[in-house]
Scaffold this motif. Structure first.
Motif, mmCIF file in Angstrom:
data_model
loop_
_atom_site.group_PDB
_atom_site.id
_atom_site.type_symbol
_atom_site.label_atom_id
_atom_site.label_comp_id
_atom_site.label_asym_id
_atom_site.label_seq_id
_atom_site.Cartn_x
_atom_site.Cartn_y
_atom_site.Cartn_z
ATOM 1 N N ALA A 139 -36.682 53.623 23.598
ATOM 2 C CA ALA A 139 -36.530 52.340 24.299
ATOM 3 C C ALA A 139 -36.798 52.514 25.791
ATOM 4 N N GLY A 140 -36.357 53.633 26.342
ATOM 5 C CA GLY A 140 -36.608 53.900 27.755
ATOM 6 C C GLY A 140 -38.070 54.107 28.068
ATOM 7 N N ALA A 141 -38.851 54.496 27.045
ATOM 8 C CA ALA A 141 -40.291 54.701 27.240
ATOM 9 C C ALA A 141 -41.095 53.427 26.992
ATOM 10 N N GLY A 142 -40.390 52.307 26.731
ATOM 11 C CA GLY A 142 -41.094 51.036 26.593
ATOM 12 C C GLY A 142 -41.181 50.473 25.197
ATOM 13 N N TRP A 143 -40.578 51.140 24.213
ATOM 14 C CA TRP A 143 -40.610 50.646 22.839
ATOM 15 C C TRP A 143 -39.483 49.639 22.635
ATOM 16 N N CYS A 144 -39.808 48.522 22.006
ATOM 17 C CA CYS A 144 -38.808 47.483 21.741
ATOM 18 C C CYS A 144 -38.326 47.640 20.300
ATOM 19 N N ILE A 145 -37.018 47.673 20.117
ATOM 20 C CA ILE A 145 -36.432 47.956 18.808
ATOM 21 C C ILE A 145 -35.962 46.668 18.144
ATOM 22 N N TYR A 146 -36.368 46.488 16.895
ATOM 23 C CA TYR A 146 -35.942 45.364 16.058
ATOM 24 C C TYR A 146 -35.155 45.919 14.880
ATOM 25 N N ALA A 147 -34.013 45.319 14.575
ATOM 26 C CA ALA A 147 -33.193 45.747 13.457
ATOM 27 C C ALA A 147 -33.302 44.737 12.328
ATOM 28 N N SER A 148 -33.653 45.215 11.141
ATOM 29 C CA SER A 148 -33.657 44.346 9.978
ATOM 30 C C SER A 148 -32.212 44.053 9.585
ATOM 31 N N ASP A 149 -31.856 42.774 9.548
ATOM 32 C CA ASP A 149 -30.461 42.405 9.289
ATOM 33 C C ASP A 149 -30.408 40.984 8.755
ATOM 34 N N ALA A 150 -29.230 40.616 8.243
ATOM 35 C CA ALA A 150 -29.042 39.247 7.773
ATOM 36 C C ALA A 150 -29.166 38.280 8.945
ATOM 37 N N ILE A 151 -29.674 37.099 8.665
ATOM 38 C CA ILE A 151 -29.843 36.092 9.719
ATOM 39 C C ILE A 151 -28.482 35.509 10.083
#
Length: 287
Positions: free
Chosen positions: A162-174
């Motif tokens: 994340a610090g290197a510029g990658w955006c993290i998305y978590a698969s989860d219930a809405i």
């Protein structure tokens, strides 16, 4: 046998009769083998500590390799720069798969990820299935055609990436829609994504035409078959992404998809090219 003959592979093959069927079953751990067993070296799965910079213009991303034994180095190599196809518009999409213990599911994820255009798959070294012959067969060979990596410390890996510029998305219930949204507002707009993106810490929803890979290098986290992602990992994500139910009432207690099916849907949706290129919001740019 015709392929063996055409490729002149007889020096490395041995034809046996039905009396060896029990030995073949044992060699394949009881999985279907169609009468053919191949002994091969392990798949290259280099250990990494982080995903480093990604370049849309150069169609590449870098990784930081972790230490490995001389034997592992012979299998994994020491490549740190990987290419991907940007199509002139998108950043890389990489799957981080945590807690999936069924090798068949892991292989199915690799098959879908490869076909739909994801650029690599990362798994932790513990509490997740290995890239065994079972996973490779379930992938229909895709596991040999897509970069695979492993990480020893998932939390540290995700923070550094994340610090290197990658955006993290978590698969989860809405999560439930904010009170300001009516049931009509909650329905997908025609031509928009069929998945729902929300801010991790809250219920605020992103625009219906949100395109992760058009905006930033993206990590999609998928969790275990039964319990999903650990809360500690979800909290490291900037956004969550979920797949809406197609039924208003759950009559038989089925409230989720198989993890490999969910990964397929999310990869497909996240890699769709937006109709218009999103404007970069200075407040949302990491680098």
């Amino acid at each position: 046998m015709s392929r063996i003959r055409s490729h002149k592979l007889f020096p490395i093959t041995q034809e046996v009769g039905d009396e060896y069927m029990r030995a073949l079953d044992k060699a394949s751990s009881g999985r279907p083998h169609n009468g053919v067993i191949l002994e091969a070296s392990p798949l290259p799965v280099p250990p990494i500590t982080e995903l480093k910079t990604a370049s849309l213009e150069d169609e590449s991303f870098r990784v930081a390799l972790d230490s490995q034994s001389a034997e592992d180095l012979l299998v994994n190599g020491k490549q740190e720069l990987y290419s991907y196809k940007s199509g002139g518009w998108r950043h890389p999409l990489i799957l981080y798969v945590d807690g999936v213990v069924d090798e068949g599911n892991l292989g199915a994820i690799a098959r879908s990820a490869y076909v739909l255009g994801a650029d690599a798959i990362i798994t932790p070294t513990h509490h997740t299935a290995n890239w065994s012959h079972i996973a490779v067969k379930a992938s229909a060979g895709a596991a040999e055609a897509i970069p695979l990596f492993k990480v020893g410390d998932p939390t540290d890996f995700l923070k550094k990436s994340a610090g290197a510029g990658w955006c993290i998305y978590a698969s989860d219930a809405i999560p439930p829609a904010p009170p300001s949204l009516s049931s009509a507002d909650d329905a997908p707009e025609p031509g928009s994504n069929k998945v729902v993106y929300t801010i991790t810490q809250g219920r605020k929803r992103l625009p219906a035409d949100h395109s992760p890979v058009a905006e930033h290098p993206t990590i999609l986290m998928m969790g275990a078959e039964g319990t999903g992602l650990k809360t500690s990992l979800v909290n490291l994500a900037r956004y969550k992404v979920g797949i809406p139910h197609g039924r208003e009432a759950n009559e038989v207690g089925v409230d989720s998809l198989n993890v490999s099916v969910a990964a397929s849907i999310l990869c497909y949706e996240m890699l769709q090219k937006p109709r218009t290129q999103p404007e970069r919001n200075p407040e949302n740019v990491v680098f």
